[in-house]
Design a protein around this motif. Structure first.
Motif, mmCIF file in Angstrom:
data_model
loop_
_atom_site.group_PDB
_atom_site.id
_atom_site.type_symbol
_atom_site.label_atom_id
_atom_site.label_comp_id
_atom_site.label_asym_id
_atom_site.label_seq_id
_atom_site.Cartn_x
_atom_site.Cartn_y
_atom_site.Cartn_z
ATOM 1 N N LEU A 34 0.833 -1.201 0.000
ATOM 2 C CA LEU A 34 0.000 0.000 0.000
ATOM 3 C C LEU A 34 0.869 1.253 0.000
ATOM 4 O O LEU A 34 0.634 2.174 -0.784
ATOM 5 N N PHE A 35 1.882 1.285 0.861
ATOM 6 C CA PHE A 35 2.677 2.502 1.015
ATOM 7 C C PHE A 35 3.912 2.563 0.111
ATOM 8 O O PHE A 35 4.370 3.657 -0.226
ATOM 9 N N PHE A 36 4.450 1.408 -0.260
ATOM 10 C CA PHE A 36 5.677 1.376 -1.055
ATOM 11 C C PHE A 36 5.530 0.411 -2.233
ATOM 12 O O PHE A 36 6.362 -0.480 -2.423
ATOM 13 N N ALA A 37 4.509 0.573 -3.032
ATOM 14 C CA ALA A 37 4.190 -0.385 -4.094
ATOM 15 C C ALA A 37 5.354 -0.659 -5.049
ATOM 16 O O ALA A 37 5.689 -1.820 -5.282
ATOM 17 N N PRO A 38 6.002 0.355 -5.618
ATOM 18 C CA PRO A 38 7.094 0.048 -6.557
ATOM 19 C C PRO A 38 8.260 -0.665 -5.870
ATOM 20 O O PRO A 38 8.825 -1.613 -6.424
ATOM 21 N N LEU A 39 8.616 -0.238 -4.666
ATOM 22 C CA LEU A 39 9.714 -0.881 -3.949
ATOM 23 C C LEU A 39 9.339 -2.307 -3.548
ATOM 24 O O LEU A 39 10.169 -3.213 -3.598
ATOM 25 N N TRP A 40 8.082 -2.504 -3.167
ATOM 26 C CA TRP A 40 7.603 -3.847 -2.808
ATOM 27 C C TRP A 40 7.712 -4.775 -4.014
ATOM 28 O O TRP A 40 8.173 -5.909 -3.897
ATOM 29 N N ALA A 41 7.292 -4.302 -5.179
ATOM 30 C CA ALA A 41 7.359 -5.127 -6.394
ATOM 31 C C ALA A 41 8.812 -5.410 -6.784
ATOM 32 O O ALA A 41 9.140 -6.535 -7.176
ATOM 33 N N LEU A 42 9.694 -4.424 -6.659
ATOM 34 C CA LEU A 42 11.117 -4.638 -6.956
ATOM 35 C C LEU A 42 11.729 -5.640 -5.989
ATOM 36 O O LEU A 42 12.503 -6.509 -6.393
ATOM 37 N N TYR A 43 11.408 -5.526 -4.708
ATOM 38 C CA TYR A 43 11.962 -6.419 -3.693
ATOM 39 C C TYR A 43 11.613 -7.884 -3.987
ATOM 40 O O TYR A 43 12.429 -8.775 -3.809
ATOM 41 N N HIS A 44 10.390 -8.113 -4.463
ATOM 42 C CA HIS A 44 9.944 -9.476 -4.754
ATOM 43 C C HIS A 44 10.235 -9.905 -6.191
ATOM 44 O O HIS A 44 9.901 -11.021 -6.576
ATOM 45 N N GLY A 45 10.829 -9.033 -6.983
ATOM 46 C CA GLY A 45 11.195 -9.386 -8.360
ATOM 47 C C GLY A 45 10.003 -9.519 -9.293
ATOM 48 O O GLY A 45 10.024 -10.320 -10.225
ATOM 49 N N LEU A 46 8.970 -8.723 -9.071
ATOM 50 C CA LEU A 46 7.751 -8.788 -9.874
ATOM 51 C C LEU A 46 7.816 -7.729 -10.975
ATOM 52 O O LEU A 46 7.168 -6.692 -10.912
ATOM 53 N N TRP A 47 8.592 -7.997 -12.003
ATOM 54 C CA TRP A 47 8.845 -7.011 -13.045
ATOM 55 C C TRP A 47 7.600 -6.704 -13.874
ATOM 56 O O TRP A 47 7.341 -5.541 -14.179
ATOM 57 N N LEU A 48 6.851 -7.703 -14.225
ATOM 58 C CA LEU A 48 5.631 -7.480 -15.003
ATOM 59 C C LEU A 48 4.598 -6.714 -14.178
ATOM 60 O O LEU A 48 3.940 -5.794 -14.676
ATOM 61 N N VAL A 49 4.476 -7.056 -12.915
ATOM 62 C CA VAL A 49 3.550 -6.358 -12.022
ATOM 63 C C VAL A 49 3.975 -4.907 -11.864
ATOM 64 O O VAL A 49 3.140 -3.991 -11.909
ATOM 65 N N LEU A 50 5.273 -4.662 -11.718
ATOM 66 C CA LEU A 50 5.775 -3.293 -11.595
ATOM 67 C C LEU A 50 5.495 -2.494 -12.861
ATOM 68 O O LEU A 50 5.047 -1.344 -12.788
ATOM 69 N N THR A 51 5.723 -3.097 -14.003
ATOM 70 C CA THR A 51 5.454 -2.410 -15.275
ATOM 71 C C THR A 51 3.979 -2.038 -15.392
ATOM 72 O O THR A 51 3.647 -0.901 -15.765
ATOM 73 N N CYS A 52 3.102 -2.971 -15.063
ATOM 74 C CA CYS A 52 1.660 -2.683 -15.119
ATOM 75 C C CYS A 52 1.280 -1.599 -14.116
ATOM 76 O O CYS A 52 0.446 -0.731 -14.416
ATOM 77 N N TRP A 53 1.886 -1.637 -12.922
ATOM 78 C CA TRP A 53 1.602 -0.623 -11.907
ATOM 79 C C TRP A 53 1.987 0.766 -12.418
ATOM 80 O O TRP A 53 1.241 1.730 -12.239
ATOM 81 N N ILE A 54 3.154 0.865 -13.063
ATOM 82 C CA ILE A 54 3.612 2.159 -13.591
ATOM 83 C C ILE A 54 2.673 2.652 -14.688
ATOM 84 O O ILE A 54 2.276 3.824 -14.699
ATOM 85 N N VAL A 55 2.286 1.778 -15.604
ATOM 86 C CA VAL A 55 1.392 2.173 -16.699
ATOM 87 C C VAL A 55 0.041 2.644 -16.150
ATOM 88 O O VAL A 55 -0.486 3.685 -16.563
ATOM 89 N N ILE A 56 -0.515 1.897 -15.213
ATOM 90 C CA ILE A 56 -1.826 2.278 -14.645
ATOM 91 C C ILE A 56 -1.706 3.577 -13.864
ATOM 92 O O ILE A 56 -2.594 4.441 -13.941
ATOM 93 N N SER A 57 -0.614 3.768 -13.123
ATOM 94 C CA SER A 57 -0.425 5.014 -12.373
ATOM 95 C C SER A 57 -0.320 6.214 -13.309
ATOM 96 O O SER A 57 -0.876 7.285 -13.030
ATOM 97 N N LEU A 58 0.399 6.034 -14.414
ATOM 98 C CA LEU A 58 0.493 7.119 -15.391
ATOM 99 C C LEU A 58 -0.870 7.418 -16.020
ATOM 100 O O LEU A 58 -1.218 8.581 -16.240
ATOM 101 N N ALA A 59 -1.643 6.381 -16.292
ATOM 102 C CA ALA A 59 -2.986 6.579 -16.863
ATOM 103 C C ALA A 59 -3.886 7.309 -15.867
ATOM 104 O O ALA A 59 -4.657 8.200 -16.254
ATOM 105 N N ILE A 60 -3.794 6.958 -14.605
ATOM 106 C CA ILE A 60 -4.596 7.640 -13.581
ATOM 107 C C ILE A 60 -4.175 9.101 -13.476
ATOM 108 O O ILE A 60 -5.019 9.998 -13.331
ATOM 109 N N GLY A 61 -2.869 9.364 -13.571
ATOM 110 C CA GLY A 61 -2.397 10.746 -13.558
ATOM 111 C C GLY A 61 -2.926 11.541 -14.738
ATOM 112 O O GLY A 61 -3.314 12.703 -14.596
ATOM 113 N N ALA A 62 -2.964 10.907 -15.908
ATOM 114 C CA ALA A 62 -3.488 11.590 -17.102
ATOM 115 C C ALA A 62 -4.976 11.868 -16.955
ATOM 116 O O ALA A 62 -5.454 12.948 -17.329
#
Length: 164
Positions: A34-62
């Motif tokens: 909840l508080f550190f989503a990108p770091l949490w995904a990096l720590y667990h090696g979830l590259w696809l999940v991190l990529t999707c999180w970044i794309v969705i976050s950018l879309a929400i920002g737009a």
């Protein structure tokens, strides 16, 4: 007490190294995600999940820039909560994609307790999980229960035909 799904790596032939690599994935909400989503995904090696999180976050920002700041903040908060609710399931899904197997579910208060419960149960079984060198125990096919012979020839509400 929390429930943890036990994920075991693809068998390497060395039960000790497989036991060390065993992952215990909590079933439920992840405060760290909840508080550190990108770091949490990096720590667990979830590259696809991190990529999707970044794309969705950018879309929400737009979307927030297009409509108003209030809409973007509400969407961002909702996405963060949804991600934290599903983060551990995304981790389990990623491990399964990599060939890991769901080995069981354990319950415990802390890391020491749930790991001890799992490995005690594994040792009580008498053999390491998925050990190809040990033969699987023979399983007998369960036979359906036989009806007792009674003088009426009726089992339940259906009589048997005469002469059968």
């Amino acid at each position: 007490m929390a429930a943890f799904m036990v994920m075991t790596p693809p068998a390497s032939g060395d039960p000790v190294s497989d036991a060390v690599k065993t992952a215990f994935v909590k079933d439920g909400f992840s405060w760290a995600a909840l508080f550190f989503a990108p770091l949490w995904a990096l720590y667990h090696g979830l590259w696809l999940v991190l990529t999707c999180w970044i794309v969705i976050s950018l879309a929400i920002g737009a979307v927030g820039d297009f409509f108003s700041m209030g809409a973007g903040q509400v969407l961002s908060l909702a996405f963060s909560l949804l991600f934290a609710l599903e983060a551990n399931q995304l981790r389990r899904w990623t491990l399964q994609r990599r060939g890991w197997q769901l080995s069981g579910v354990v319950v415990g208060r802390d890391r020491e307790e749930y790991e001890r419960r799992y490995f005690d149960r594994l040792l009580a079984a008498g053999q390491p999980q998925d050990d190809p060198s040990t033969p699987a125990p023979e399983r007998r096919r369960a036979e359906p229960p036989r009806a007792r012979a009674t003088g009426t020839g009726v089992i339940g509400s259906m009589p048997t035909p005469r002469g059968a």
